[in-house]
Design an enzyme around this catalytic site. Structure first.
Site, short mmCIF file in Angstrom:
data_model
loop_
_atom_site.label_atom_id
_atom_site.label_comp_id
_atom_site.label_asym_id
_atom_site.label_seq_id
_atom_site.Cartn_x
_atom_site.Cartn_y
_atom_site.Cartn_z
N ASP A 7 51.45 42.11 47.96
CA ASP A 7 50.53 42.26 49.26
C ASP A 7 49.08 43.21 48.90
O ASP A 7 48.59 43.47 49.61
CB ASP A 7 50.98 42.98 50.18
CG ASP A 7 51.90 44.30 49.91
OD1 ASP A 7 51.95 44.51 48.56
OD2 ASP A 7 52.39 45.12 50.70
N ASP A 8 49.00 43.40 47.70
CA ASP A 8 47.66 43.96 47.04
C ASP A 8 46.52 42.86 46.94
O ASP A 8 46.74 41.94 46.51
CB ASP A 8 47.88 44.75 45.85
CG ASP A 8 46.75 45.51 45.13
OD1 ASP A 8 46.52 46.49 45.83
OD2 ASP A 8 45.90 44.96 44.45
#
Length: 347
Positions: A253-254
């Site tokens: 989710d970066d």
């Protein structure tokens, strides 16, 4: 079904890889076979005056810039390169290149400085290790939502509050709100730092016990860390990466990972299709695809197309137990400054 066996999937190097060049090129990536790769270049012509409008410059793809690096037929990384890195991390580099030899140039063109082999150094006591963990977390809080320069300034003022320059949870809790605020900390960050210091001062807290970190998986440690005020999942994963040096961490989710993974997959359409098919074949994962992807509606111009979180998460799992290595490679492909991430205080 997910599996981590290196032979469970076809060699990723055998998947189609596209290159952003206007001419036919060849690359030695498939067990010594030379694969011709073609890209068709198109332009749009304005209907109003017939002229070709100027198009914004696109950043060159890193893999194109490294086309001069030859991939050996045995895919072996240079001995000097491996010896530069921590031995366990070097195993991870070998693992990833064995799974996808086409990543060889991306890996070898630059060392991963954070995972440099450490010289013999003074071993820390359990108490000193826990203190290091505490300080890494509050440094992370200090760095949130501000520039690196501002964070460095505030951290310097914070340390100056302590006569010997060595803050501890107990010393921090003994400081007044006015003293801490004088270091440049906002009320919210003061709340976070106070809470984290209280947790690390509690002898019954899991996070204050060295055995907790030894006995639990990285996922369990991350879960415990996210119970702290001011520490979300991303911050916890950065802690696991840069402080614990955990090798099976993957921050799907970066933004930098999403960007780098997208640039990786767009050049490997067959592999992308394979991932989509396998995710959709799993009923649980298929249901998760109905959720909105984190970067799906992000505003702003991009030179990459985001894929659903579940595809990126699945991609990371294929490189387990060395997901950290592929994550660093994706950051590299996505032009993420890892030094900045490391200097957020989570170190």
């Amino acid at each position: 079904m997910l599996t981590n066996s290196p032979t469970a999937f076809p060699k990723l190097a055998n998947m189609a890889i596209t290159r952003a060049k206007s001419t036919t090129v060849k690359t030695e990536i498939s067990h010594g076979l030379s694969l011709p790769l073609k890209v068709v270049k198109t332009t749009k012509v304005s209907k109003t005056n017939g002229r070709v409008p100027a198009s914004p410059k696109k950043k060159p793809h890193l893999e194109d810039l490294l086309g001069h690096i030859e991939i050996p037929t045995d895919y072996k990384l240079p001995t000097s390169y491996l010896e530069f890195h921590d031995p366990e991390f070097a195993k991870g580099l070998n693992w990833v290149v064995e799974k996808d030899p086409s990543l060889y140039p991306v890996v070898v063109h630059q060392n991963f400085q954070h995972f440099k082999k450490k010289e013999s150094e003074k071993s820390l006591s359990d108490g000193e290790i826990i203190l290091k963990y505490w300080y890494a977390l509050i440094s992370s809080v200090i760095s949130q939502q501000i520039s690196g320069m501002a964070a460095k300034s505030i951290e310097g003022k914070f340390r100056a509050l302590f006569e010997d320059g060595e803050p501890t949870p107990a010393k921090t809790l003994s400081k007044s709100i006015e003293e801490l605020r004088g270091a440049g900390l906002s009320n919210q960050k003061l709340n976070y730092i106070t809470h984290i210091s209280q947790v690390f001062s509690d002898p019954n807290s899991n996070l204050s016990k060295i055995q907790f970190y030894k006995d639990n998986t990285v996922d369990q440690i991350i879960k415990e860390l996210t119970l702290l005020k001011g520490i979300g999942e991303w911050s916890a994963k950065m802690f696991a990466l840069f402080t614990l040096n955990s090798l099976d961490v993957f921050a799907y989710d970066d933004l930098g990972i999403a960007r780098g993974a997208a640039k990786y997959l767009i050049r490997r359409p067959k592999y992308l299709q394979k991932i989509k098919e396998e995710v959709n074949a799993n009923e649980e994962l298929k249901r998760l695809l109905k959720r909105k992807s984190k970067f799906e509606s992000s505003k702003g111009k991009r030179d990459w197309v985001p894929y659903h979180d579940e595809y990126i998460k699945y991609l990371g799992l294929e490189f387990s137990p060395y997901q950290l290595v592929i994550m660093l490679i994706f950051w590299r492909l996505g032009s993420t400054n890892v030094d900045v991430l490391e200097n957020t205080g989570v170190r």
